[in-house]
Design a protein around this motif. Sequence first.
Motif, mmCIF file in Angstrom:
data_model
loop_
_atom_site.group_PDB
_atom_site.id
_atom_site.type_symbol
_atom_site.label_atom_id
_atom_site.label_comp_id
_atom_site.label_asym_id
_atom_site.label_seq_id
_atom_site.Cartn_x
_atom_site.Cartn_y
_atom_site.Cartn_z
ATOM 1 N N GLY A 259 0.807 -1.200 0.000
ATOM 2 C CA GLY A 259 0.000 0.000 0.000
ATOM 3 C C GLY A 259 0.846 1.258 0.000
ATOM 4 N N PRO A 260 0.225 2.432 0.131
ATOM 5 C CA PRO A 260 0.975 3.692 0.099
ATOM 6 C C PRO A 260 1.872 3.836 1.310
ATOM 7 N N SER A 261 3.015 4.490 1.116
ATOM 8 C CA SER A 261 3.940 4.720 2.210
ATOM 9 C C SER A 261 3.429 5.852 3.092
ATOM 10 N N MET A 262 4.121 6.066 4.219
ATOM 11 C CA MET A 262 3.723 7.140 5.117
ATOM 12 C C MET A 262 3.877 8.504 4.439
ATOM 13 N N LEU A 263 4.918 8.644 3.583
ATOM 14 C CA LEU A 263 5.095 9.908 2.865
ATOM 15 C C LEU A 263 3.952 10.149 1.885
ATOM 16 N N ASP A 264 3.517 9.085 1.195
ATOM 17 C CA ASP A 264 2.412 9.238 0.246
ATOM 18 C C ASP A 264 1.117 9.623 0.949
ATOM 19 N N LYS A 265 0.978 9.213 2.225
ATOM 20 C CA LYS A 265 -0.256 9.504 2.948
ATOM 21 C C LYS A 265 -0.341 10.962 3.387
ATOM 22 N N VAL A 266 0.804 11.596 3.581
ATOM 23 C CA VAL A 266 0.782 12.964 4.104
ATOM 24 C C VAL A 266 1.148 14.002 3.064
ATOM 25 N N ILE A 267 1.804 13.609 1.968
ATOM 26 C CA ILE A 267 2.234 14.602 0.982
ATOM 27 C C ILE A 267 1.041 15.102 0.190
ATOM 28 N N SER A 268 1.066 16.370 -0.149
ATOM 29 C CA SER A 268 -0.025 16.971 -0.906
ATOM 30 C C SER A 268 0.206 16.756 -2.392
ATOM 31 N N LYS A 269 -0.829 16.271 -3.068
ATOM 32 C CA LYS A 269 -0.753 16.046 -4.508
ATOM 33 C C LYS A 269 -1.491 17.107 -5.308
ATOM 34 N N THR A 270 -2.014 18.123 -4.625
ATOM 35 C CA THR A 270 -2.780 19.161 -5.302
ATOM 36 C C THR A 270 -2.144 20.529 -5.149
ATOM 37 N N ARG A 271 -0.945 20.600 -4.616
ATOM 38 C CA ARG A 271 -0.286 21.889 -4.462
ATOM 39 C C ARG A 271 1.203 21.725 -4.722
ATOM 40 N N PRO A 272 1.828 22.669 -5.421
ATOM 41 C CA PRO A 272 3.272 22.568 -5.684
ATOM 42 C C PRO A 272 4.066 22.582 -4.385
ATOM 43 N N PRO A 273 5.258 21.988 -4.385
ATOM 44 C CA PRO A 273 6.034 21.892 -3.134
ATOM 45 C C PRO A 273 6.542 23.223 -2.624
ATOM 46 N N TYR A 274 6.608 24.267 -3.488
ATOM 47 C CA TYR A 274 7.121 25.549 -3.026
ATOM 48 C C TYR A 274 6.049 26.411 -2.365
ATOM 49 N N LEU A 275 4.797 25.929 -2.290
ATOM 50 C CA LEU A 275 3.731 26.657 -1.620
ATOM 51 C C LEU A 275 3.471 26.052 -0.245
ATOM 52 N N PRO A 276 2.930 26.836 0.682
ATOM 53 C CA PRO A 276 2.621 26.280 2.023
ATOM 54 C C PRO A 276 1.609 25.156 1.916
ATOM 55 N N PRO A 277 1.694 24.182 2.802
ATOM 56 C CA PRO A 277 0.740 23.051 2.739
ATOM 57 C C PRO A 277 -0.667 23.498 3.083
ATOM 58 N N LYS A 278 -1.628 22.812 2.522
ATOM 59 C CA LYS A 278 -3.028 23.097 2.791
ATOM 60 C C LYS A 278 -3.560 22.099 3.823
ATOM 61 N N PRO A 279 -4.679 22.395 4.453
ATOM 62 C CA PRO A 279 -5.253 21.426 5.407
ATOM 63 C C PRO A 279 -5.577 20.108 4.732
ATOM 64 N N ARG A 280 -5.527 19.056 5.518
ATOM 65 C CA ARG A 280 -5.753 17.718 4.974
ATOM 66 C C ARG A 280 -7.138 17.586 4.366
ATOM 67 N N THR A 281 -8.143 18.155 5.014
ATOM 68 C CA THR A 281 -9.511 18.057 4.479
ATOM 69 C C THR A 281 -9.635 18.774 3.142
ATOM 70 N N GLU A 282 -8.992 19.939 3.034
ATOM 71 C CA GLU A 282 -9.029 20.674 1.767
ATOM 72 C C GLU A 282 -8.285 19.927 0.675
ATOM 73 N N ASP A 283 -7.163 19.274 1.044
ATOM 74 C CA ASP A 283 -6.403 18.507 0.068
ATOM 75 C C ASP A 283 -7.235 17.338 -0.464
ATOM 76 N N ILE A 284 -7.927 16.653 0.430
ATOM 77 C CA ILE A 284 -8.777 15.527 0.003
ATOM 78 C C ILE A 284 -9.907 16.024 -0.899
ATOM 79 N N LYS A 285 -10.484 17.182 -0.556
ATOM 80 C CA LYS A 285 -11.564 17.730 -1.370
ATOM 81 C C LYS A 285 -11.069 18.084 -2.772
ATOM 82 N N HIS A 286 -9.900 18.708 -2.856
ATOM 83 C CA HIS A 286 -9.368 19.082 -4.169
ATOM 84 C C HIS A 286 -8.991 17.851 -4.986
ATOM 85 N N GLN A 287 -8.481 16.832 -4.302
ATOM 86 C CA GLN A 287 -8.168 15.594 -5.013
ATOM 87 C C GLN A 287 -9.432 14.966 -5.590
#
Length: 640
Positions: A259-287
């Motif tokens: 299954g997915p690694s711990m990094l895959d579970k927490v890394i944001s896939k909807t925002r570039p790495p040079y921007l501040p992280p978004k909340p987990r709920t917002e990230d799931i919604k955008h995904q």
Amino acid sequence: MDHHPDDDEAAHNNASREGAPADFAFDDDAFSDTEDIDVPAFDPAAIRQDLAKNMNGAQGWHVGESGIDDLVAKIGFSADPDASVSTFDIDAGHESPPSASQSPSPRRIQSQSSSHQDSLYEVPLSSELSQVSLSDHQSPSPPQQDEPEEITTENPAVQIDLSAPEVGAKELHPDRVSVDTRTDDNEPVEPPQRAVSHDEFRRPKSPSSPLKVSPSNAGAASTSSLPIASSTSMPTPTTPKLFDPPTPTNRHRLTRSVGPSMLDKVISKTRPPYLPPKPRTEDIKHQHDWEEMMKRSRAAEEKRRRSLQDRRLARERRIEESIGVWEREVIPDWTVVNRNPYLRRLWWQGIPTKLRASLWQAAVGNALALSKDSFKTCLSRAKRALASGSFPTTVLSLLEDDIRTTLPSIHLFAPDKGPLYQDLRDLLCAWVVARSDEGLGYVVGVAKIAAMILLNMTPAQGFVVLRNLLERHCMRSFYGGMATKDDVEAYYRIFDTLLADGMPKIYFNFKQHQISPAAYLPDWLVPLFLDHLPFEACARVWDVIILEGDAFLYRAALAILGVLEPRLFFPDKQELLELLRGENKAALEVAKREGRLLNNGKYEIYGVDEEALWERIDSMDEWWRESTWRRLIQRELPDL
């Protein structure tokens, strides 16, 4: 007054005497350099005798030759004459032997091997250098962990070399034991030690036989704090290794998680790495929103494909239904198409397949006045040249390579296997012989044109059509070699002018990247688009090219750029050239993922099909004028 280290040693000895029993005898000069006293021998008899001598006055600690068992029961040790243990501690201080009230408490021993032997003396080896102790007195040690300390040894027996300048200790049969150095009050204690000076080891003395200690239920385990290499003979003086490499059983084994690694579970896939992280709920919604958009996009693409397929089928039905009109009004005199707008539009919609041979021959004409036997004549000359070996080998190699890449999706011209391979080879050889009279050679790409002609007519008919079609001025310029270089440059300027008038954004983008029509236009015109367009779209383009002439060549080329326009604005010149060659990597990956065929025209991966192309051609009626084409021809090619 200068302070001397001997003063500290004397004060330490006096303090030790104050806490010792009254009748206890000290022998501080046992290892003095001023007296010629031998180093005690380390054998069982000498140790028993020395122990009995020193312990004789300590509250009934009298030990005789046969009283060793009583002494063992008192002090909690058991002796085995087969075990030899080094107990020197170079860094330890001089301490007094224990009194009756300070006898050591029993220690718990965990042994992993039944052959493990407990020692009469403890062997602590510090991390700095090898240490052994002869002390009988316990001194408190720093607090340790509550859990038993697990020490890796292969055998408690250790050999000591006193003949070298530095003491070397070698452990003989290492074993693995676990020692708990806690007392009954859960307070850690340090094994009894007795310090000796460095000078003792500098006196050469043959080592005695090893002392063997038998196991005891309440005895203290004899181990070394650090593992030492084993040896069956007297070792060379060496410094013990501070650690051993991990054994295969102790080495950490890497395991692949499912299954997915711990990094895959927490890394944001909807925002570039040079921007501040978004909340987990917002990230799931955008995904989730992204997945929905992709699903709708795939559904829209599938709907568009079905619509194009339905339109293609409807057009083919109309063509089949119009065969009667073709036979009644066009076949008797094809020139009526130029005077009748309805029949002209009917021609633009595509000629029925079974009528293409006759209509192509009629529309192309025979300006070269070739006879019906011209093909046989040229073919016989080519066969004689092949048989005699006078046919140019380089030309033959180019010809074979050109056939190999011709219409690979239909497999009719595959070398040595395709049913039309020999006909295509004969047609090309005859064409080469016919052009040799004019001093012209083979041009890569002519095999595609010859193959398309052979799909609709016999080789004899196709030879006449091929010769006359390539004699039209624009095609002859691109097939004429260096003699027609100026004409080719004039056609490039004409195309640039038409591109700037009809598609200025694409024109300025090409100028910014310094891409001229020479980078892509010959690849389209020499094979008449067969390399880049799907077969059905190309056949329909050919129908109109044969009717309209060279003007439609440029109109079709502009339509192709119009379909590709959303993809043409790359910041890199190399990427733009790869796209024009039909080699864009991203588009190729998307086409493979969607399961589309990649051998039916290079531009099919960009969505350039018959319906999309002709939709763009029809939209050009707003600005395309035949008068503009004639005016440009007169300006650039006044002699034509």
